[in-house]
Design an enzyme around this catalytic site. Sequence first.
Site, PDB file in Angstrom:
ATOM      1  N   ASP A  51       0.836  -1.208   0.000  1.00  0.00           N
ATOM      2  CA  ASP A  51       0.000   0.000   0.000  1.00  0.00           C
ATOM      3  C   ASP A  51       0.871   1.258   0.000  1.00  0.00           C
ATOM      4  O   ASP A  51       0.368   2.376  -0.019  1.00  0.00           O
ATOM      5  CB  ASP A  51      -1.018  -0.017   1.149  1.00  0.00           C
ATOM      6  CG  ASP A  51      -0.370  -0.080   2.522  1.00  0.00           C
ATOM      7  OD1 ASP A  51       0.871  -0.161   2.598  1.00  0.00           O
ATOM      8  OD2 ASP A  51      -1.107  -0.053   3.528  1.00  0.00           O
ATOM      9  N   SER A  52       2.189   1.060  -0.044  1.00  0.00           N
ATOM     10  CA  SER A  52       3.109   2.190  -0.281  1.00  0.00           C
ATOM     11  C   SER A  52       2.777   2.856  -1.609  1.00  0.00           C
ATOM     12  O   SER A  52       3.186   3.985  -1.861  1.00  0.00           O
ATOM     13  CB  SER A  52       4.561   1.705  -0.286  1.00  0.00           C
ATOM     14  OG  SER A  52       4.726   0.618  -1.184  1.00  0.00           O
ATOM     15  N   ASP A  62      -1.073  -6.165   0.142  1.00  0.00           N
ATOM     16  CA  ASP A  62      -1.373  -5.490   1.413  1.00  0.00           C
ATOM     17  C   ASP A  62      -2.871  -5.291   1.571  1.00  0.00           C
ATOM     18  O   ASP A  62      -3.531  -4.813   0.641  1.00  0.00           O
ATOM     19  CB  ASP A  62      -0.728  -4.086   1.414  1.00  0.00           C
ATOM     20  CG  ASP A  62       0.566  -4.037   2.180  1.00  0.00           C
ATOM     21  OD1 ASP A  62       0.783  -4.900   3.060  1.00  0.00           O
ATOM     22  OD2 ASP A  62       1.374  -3.127   1.901  1.00  0.00           O
ATOM     23  N   LYS A 115      -1.119  -9.322   3.380  1.00  0.00           N
ATOM     24  CA  LYS A 115      -0.279  -8.845   4.488  1.00  0.00           C
ATOM     25  C   LYS A 115      -1.093  -7.873   5.337  1.00  0.00           C
ATOM     26  O   LYS A 115      -1.784  -7.010   4.792  1.00  0.00           O
ATOM     27  CB  LYS A 115       0.992  -8.172   3.959  1.00  0.00           C
ATOM     28  CG  LYS A 115       1.855  -7.559   5.074  1.00  0.00           C
ATOM     29  CD  LYS A 115       3.283  -7.292   4.627  1.00  0.00           C
ATOM     30  CE  LYS A 115       3.480  -6.065   3.800  1.00  0.00           C
ATOM     31  NZ  LYS A 115       3.132  -4.785   4.477  1.00  0.00           N
ATOM     32  N   GLU A 173      -0.904  -5.341   8.990  1.00  0.00           N
ATOM     33  CA  GLU A 173      -0.001  -4.680   9.930  1.00  0.00           C
ATOM     34  C   GLU A 173      -0.486  -4.845  11.368  1.00  0.00           C
ATOM     35  O   GLU A 173      -1.639  -4.535  11.663  1.00  0.00           O
ATOM     36  CB  GLU A 173       0.084  -3.178   9.604  1.00  0.00           C
ATOM     37  CG  GLU A 173       0.743  -2.896   8.278  1.00  0.00           C
ATOM     38  CD  GLU A 173       0.895  -1.397   7.998  1.00  0.00           C
ATOM     39  OE1 GLU A 173       0.637  -0.573   8.893  1.00  0.00           O
ATOM     40  OE2 GLU A 173       1.279  -1.080   6.858  1.00  0.00           O
ATOM     41  N   GLU A 230       9.734  -3.741   9.834  1.00  0.00           N
ATOM     42  CA  GLU A 230      10.041  -2.425   9.255  1.00  0.00           C
ATOM     43  C   GLU A 230      10.715  -1.530  10.290  1.00  0.00           C
ATOM     44  O   GLU A 230      10.141  -1.220  11.338  1.00  0.00           O
ATOM     45  CB  GLU A 230       8.751  -1.770   8.728  1.00  0.00           C
ATOM     46  CG  GLU A 230       9.022  -0.402   8.104  1.00  0.00           C
ATOM     47  CD  GLU A 230       7.910   0.121   7.206  1.00  0.00           C
ATOM     48  OE1 GLU A 230       7.000  -0.648   6.838  1.00  0.00           O
ATOM     49  OE2 GLU A 230       7.977   1.310   6.857  1.00  0.00           O
TER      50      GLU A 230
HETATM   51  O1  KIV Z   1       3.654  -1.022   1.496  1.00  0.00           O
HETATM   52  C1  KIV Z   1       4.783  -1.511   1.306  1.00  0.00           C
HETATM   53  O2  KIV Z   1       5.391  -1.360   0.243  1.00  0.00           O
HETATM   54  C2  KIV Z   1       5.373  -2.288   2.393  1.00  0.00           C
HETATM   55  C3  KIV Z   1       6.822  -2.588   2.324  1.00  0.00           C
HETATM   56  C4  KIV Z   1       7.626  -1.381   2.412  1.00  0.00           C
HETATM   57  C5  KIV Z   1       7.215  -3.610   3.303  1.00  0.00           C
HETATM   58  O3  KIV Z   1       4.688  -2.642   3.299  1.00  0.00           O
END
Ligand code: KIV
Length: 257
Positions: free
Chosen positions: A41-42, A80, A109, A111, A176
């Site tokens: 989600d970056s 994510d 994924k 958090e 992280e």
């Molecule tokens: O959102 C993302 O790209 C991430 C990575 C930086 C681990 O969670």
Amino acid sequence: MNKFKNLIYKKNKSKIVCLTAYSKNIASILDNHCDIILVGDSLGSVLYNFKSTRNVSLDMMIEHSKSVRMGVNNSIMVVDMPHNTYRNNSEALKNAKKIILETKCDAVKLEGGKKIINIVKHLIKNKIPVQGHLGVLPQSQKGKFRFKGKKLSERIKILNDAKLLEQAGVFSIVLECVETSLAKTITRELMIPTIGIGSSSNCDGQVLVTDDLIGLNPINVRFVKKYLNITKYINSAIVNFKNDVQKKKFPQKKNSY
Ligand code: KIV
């Protein structure tokens, strides 16, 4: 051996390589080299200039993931789950199923640790493979960014969270910006692999945002190493195109119908 067992088998044998992709063409390059391709989600900050990943929607993640899927044949593809899509068991399961069904990814994924442990267990009980994420948690980050593991209480909490996630059945955990010696302890104490970002070479593998490492995203943080300045190459190609157009060198006969 299935993909996840194969990944866990790599622990203590060879380092795990993970990178992010947000679209097909990058994904198909990464697929030749990566154990895991993460649709992170970056993308909210990297592609959409959002101040925080909290503004990323489920639909955005699904559309980008569908594109990524077209480039992935070998790697484990993880997506994510965005902020506010896993606040309780039923919401998490409904959205995780939607992600898996529509994108054909291998895993999701989430958090967090103890706070979301029942949700993680619920997904895994329903056959959704889950990757954990501890340390800096961008979806719940308030205020200034700071690495994790300076205070003893924080160290104990992150180590406990990692153990809880492992017991819940996650197949690996992203760490992280976790302090070096804490990352080492967590990696040693777990049977599943840890994937570090800003968390030292003590982790079983490493992940970076691809746009950061190829120099497409103008970011300057300690944990990123820039392997390429791709912006320079794109710039020079565009200047050449512009000159050709202006001097009527492009298109030639061979480029025309
Ligand atoms: O959102 C993302 O790209 C991430 C990575 C930086 C681990 O969670």
